[in-house]
Design an enzyme around this catalytic site. Structure first.
Site, PDB file in Angstrom:
ATOM      1  N   TRP A 103     -15.703 -10.326   3.020  1.00  0.00           N
ATOM      2  CA  TRP A 103     -16.501  -9.380   3.805  1.00  0.00           C
ATOM      3  C   TRP A 103     -17.980  -9.459   3.453  1.00  0.00           C
ATOM      4  O   TRP A 103     -18.842  -9.342   4.328  1.00  0.00           O
ATOM      5  CB  TRP A 103     -15.957  -7.963   3.642  1.00  0.00           C
ATOM      6  N   ASP A 173     -21.337  -1.504   1.801  1.00  0.00           N
ATOM      7  CA  ASP A 173     -20.205  -1.476   2.709  1.00  0.00           C
ATOM      8  C   ASP A 173     -19.025  -0.930   1.915  1.00  0.00           C
ATOM      9  O   ASP A 173     -18.488  -1.604   1.040  1.00  0.00           O
ATOM     10  CB  ASP A 173     -19.917  -2.886   3.228  1.00  0.00           C
ATOM     11  N   LYS A 197      -9.295   2.792   7.131  1.00  0.00           N
ATOM     12  CA  LYS A 197      -8.605   2.564   5.868  1.00  0.00           C
ATOM     13  C   LYS A 197      -8.421   3.873   5.085  1.00  0.00           C
ATOM     14  O   LYS A 197      -7.326   4.178   4.647  1.00  0.00           O
ATOM     15  CB  LYS A 197      -9.367   1.535   5.032  1.00  0.00           C
TER      16      LYS A 197
END
Length: 362
Positions: A103, A173, A197
């Site tokens: 990511w 993030d 999530k």
């Protein structure tokens, strides 16, 4: 419904059963308004009340840091990978990135399309099995910000502490570990996270930022990609993902009921320790992927002696009601995502299954 699945999906992921029950009760008729929250105008007082309550509740869980604003946006973290440099990386500046895995690499790729970037630290040489030590980080004077991925969902690594970046805004993030532990937001210029999530269903992306960073976006950016557009319009510039925001508010209430972030953190540590102990005490039958000091409490990644054995494990687990244990296609292996909403009892069931599988196949 005879039995809930043991849901270890990486995202969209488990939602607290209590939250699903409350949403079910209000789904058709929200608070005697004769319609679902999904059917209401986002300009109406009822929806705006939910919208504002979710913003307030989120800041309250984070200690009500002064000078911070919550935005509800769309497009997931992937859109933030682009919006961030578009808004904050000015000509003559460079953006710093910490390279920790899949990511982080996606965020870096998007930033390079916008302006100058540099890699401030990396764990690539260690196959992303760890996060780099940022204690002695050196940033150039023209650094616009430093970006890191607090938890790498695919590799299963997590920062246990964050660097002091001085006057350079620290951007994170936190899509896969937001609200999983106590956090001093004042150390960050901005935090962003897809909701799917730890915050609820997919569809909404949360941004928590210092107001000074998002008040004056460059004028050449398309309107919908400017942070100041959404700041000035209270995230109601265009139609928001209203049901997702309603669900986020319900999840935030549930987190409060768990003892807020202190309570959630204690439960998450207990769950992760149970699973890591099972891996570490298996005599090498299961092998953790991430280095011990960088292990994630959200995404537990592990391997077995062969890919064939891992396939057998996944197939057998699915027959017993376990979902989502296959590792990401880019790295293989096995992964159990044990976010806030995954109960301790489900971890215990997984550990018992692992022991039985090892007994039969070890």
């Amino acid at each position: 419904m005879s039995k809930r699945a043991y849901n270890f999906n990486a995202g969209p992921a488990a939602v607290p059963l209590e939250v699903l029950g409350r949403a079910q009760a209000e789904f058709v008729d929200y608070q005697d308004n004769g319609m679902s929250i999904m059917e209401m105008s986002h300009r109406g007082a009822v929806y705006e009340g939910v919208h504002n309550e979710a913003q307030s509740r989120l800041l309250n869980l984070l200690g009500n840091p002064e000078g911070y604003k919550v935005l509800f946006l769309q497009g997931g973290a992937s859109t933030q990978f682009a919006m961030l440099p578009m808004n904050l990386l000015a000509e003559g500046q460079t953006a710093g990135y910490v390279k920790t895995g899949s990511w982080a690499n996606k965020a870096i790729s998007e930033a390079k399309l916008v302006g100058d970037t540099f890699i401030a630290a990396s764990s690539e040489d260690n196959q992303y099995k760890s996060v780099p030590n940022l204690a002695n980080l050196q940033l150039p004077e023209n650094a616009a910000y430093l970006h890191l991925t607090s938890n790498e969902t695919i590799e299963g690594t997590q920062f246990q502490e964050f660097p002091d970046t001085g006057n350079v805004p620290l951007i994170a993030d936190m899509s896969s570990d937001i609200l999983s532990r106590q956090l001093d937001v004042k150390n960050f210029g901005m935090i962003y996270a897809g909701a799917q999530k730890n915050l609820g269903p997919s569809g909404v992306t949360v941004v928590i930022a210092r107001e000074e960073l998002i008040q004056n976006s460059p004028k050449h950016i398309p309107t919908v990609f400017r942070y100041d557009t959404h700041t000035k319009n209270n995230s109601l510039y265009n139609t928001p993902p209203s049901f997702s925001i309603y669900m986020v508010n319900q999840v935030l209430k549930w987190i409060e009921e768990q003892g807020s972030l202190a309570g959630i953190e204690a439960k998450n540590r207990e769950k992760a320790q149970l699973l890591y102990n099972a891996i570490d005490n298996s005599g090498g039958f299961f092998r953790g992927f991430a280095d011990t000091d960088s292990r994630s409490n959200m995404n537990v990644t592990f391997r077995m002696a062969s890919e064939d054995l891992e396939k057998q494990f996944v197939k057998a687990s699915e027959q017993e009601g376990f979902v989502g244990l296959k590792g990401h296609r880019s790295v293989g292996g096995l992964r159990a995502s044990i976010y806030n909403a995954v109960p301790y009892e489900h971890i215990k069931a997984l550990v018992d299954f692992m022991g039985e599988f090892q007994r039969k196949n070890g």
